[in-house]
Design a protein around this motif. Structure first.
Motif, mmCIF file in Angstrom:
data_model
loop_
_atom_site.group_PDB
_atom_site.id
_atom_site.type_symbol
_atom_site.label_atom_id
_atom_site.label_comp_id
_atom_site.label_asym_id
_atom_site.label_seq_id
_atom_site.Cartn_x
_atom_site.Cartn_y
_atom_site.Cartn_z
ATOM 1 N N MET A 11 -2.637 -1.681 2.164
ATOM 2 C CA MET A 11 -1.212 -1.927 1.921
ATOM 3 C C MET A 11 -0.686 -2.793 3.045
ATOM 4 S SD MET A 11 1.257 -1.461 -0.037
ATOM 5 C CE MET A 11 2.997 -1.782 0.044
ATOM 6 N N HIS A 12 -0.344 -4.023 2.727
ATOM 7 C CA HIS A 12 0.101 -4.978 3.744
ATOM 8 C C HIS A 12 1.566 -4.793 4.114
ATOM 9 C CE1 HIS A 12 2.162 -7.238 0.588
ATOM 10 N NE2 HIS A 12 1.066 -7.061 -0.138
ATOM 11 N N PRO A 18 -2.006 -9.727 0.278
ATOM 12 C CA PRO A 18 -3.373 -9.206 0.216
ATOM 13 C C PRO A 18 -4.401 -10.172 0.809
ATOM 14 C CG PRO A 18 -2.244 -8.738 -1.829
ATOM 15 C CD PRO A 18 -1.332 -9.638 -1.018
ATOM 16 N N ALA A 37 -6.312 -4.359 -2.781
ATOM 17 C CA ALA A 37 -5.074 -4.704 -2.072
ATOM 18 C C ALA A 37 -3.998 -5.089 -3.080
ATOM 19 C CB ALA A 37 -5.318 -5.848 -1.089
ATOM 20 N N ASP A 39 -0.770 -3.682 -5.954
ATOM 21 C CA ASP A 39 0.403 -2.809 -5.951
ATOM 22 C C ASP A 39 -0.038 -1.379 -5.687
ATOM 23 O OD1 ASP A 39 3.086 -1.761 -6.742
ATOM 24 O OD2 ASP A 39 1.908 -0.971 -8.399
ATOM 25 N N ILE A 40 0.418 -0.797 -4.592
ATOM 26 C CA ILE A 40 -0.119 0.495 -4.155
ATOM 27 C C ILE A 40 0.210 1.634 -5.113
ATOM 28 C CG2 ILE A 40 1.797 1.100 -2.623
ATOM 29 C CD1 ILE A 40 -0.367 2.235 -0.721
ATOM 30 N N HIS A 41 1.404 1.689 -5.628
ATOM 31 C CA HIS A 41 1.784 2.813 -6.486
ATOM 32 C C HIS A 41 0.956 2.835 -7.759
ATOM 33 C CE1 HIS A 41 4.208 5.245 -9.251
ATOM 34 N NE2 HIS A 41 4.546 5.897 -8.150
ATOM 35 N N VAL A 57 -6.279 5.116 2.186
ATOM 36 C CA VAL A 57 -5.227 4.110 2.219
ATOM 37 C C VAL A 57 -5.067 3.604 3.653
ATOM 38 C CG1 VAL A 57 -2.796 3.607 1.761
ATOM 39 C CG2 VAL A 57 -4.046 5.188 0.270
ATOM 40 N N THR A 59 -2.694 1.164 5.877
ATOM 41 C CA THR A 59 -1.406 0.472 5.817
ATOM 42 C C THR A 59 -1.174 -0.324 7.094
ATOM 43 O OG1 THR A 59 -0.196 2.334 6.772
ATOM 44 C CG2 THR A 59 -0.413 2.286 4.370
ATOM 45 N N GLY A 63 4.215 -1.741 5.379
ATOM 46 C CA GLY A 63 3.381 -1.106 4.357
ATOM 47 C C GLY A 63 3.164 0.368 4.639
ATOM 48 N N GLY A 67 3.568 2.919 1.802
ATOM 49 C CA GLY A 67 2.352 3.665 1.506
ATOM 50 C C GLY A 67 2.516 5.157 1.703
ATOM 51 N N THR A 70 4.516 6.635 -1.126
ATOM 52 C CA THR A 70 3.718 6.661 -2.349
ATOM 53 C C THR A 70 2.686 7.776 -2.301
ATOM 54 O OG1 THR A 70 3.998 4.290 -2.667
ATOM 55 C CG2 THR A 70 2.173 5.324 -3.823
#
Length: 85
Positions: A11-12, A18, A37, A39-41, A57, A59, A63, A67, A70
């Motif tokens: 997660m950037h 990404p 890399a 959309d995290i959700h 994960v 981050t 992010g 993150g 989420t």
């Protein structure tokens, strides 16, 4: 049957994309660890709930806030197993 390695979900931060994770993602891939890399959700939901994949994960910067929120919405694998979720 062997257990699959966990997927590492990157997660950037707010000012990154990404593409900034590409060098480290290549290193992980060459070592046999899948990475992502996106959309995290949506990606976290798909990997954990639909595929049943364990996810690590990583981050960076802003992010971390996105993150963490989420991840907080999702129970850990251990919690899911113990509660039957």
């Amino acid at each position: 049957m062997t257990k699959a390695d966990p997927t590492t979900l990157f997660m950037h931060g707010a000012w990154y994309s990404p593409n900034h994770f590409q060098p480290i993602m290549l290193l992980f891939g060459h070592a046999g660890y899948p990475t992502d890399a996106k959309d995290i959700h949506g990606e976290l939901e798909m990997l954990v709930e639909q595929v049943g994949q364990e996810v690590v994960v990583v981050t960076h910067s802003y992010g971390g806030m996105v993150g963490t929120e989420t991840i907080h919405e999702r129970a850990s694998v251990k919690d899911q197993i113990s509660t039957g979720v």
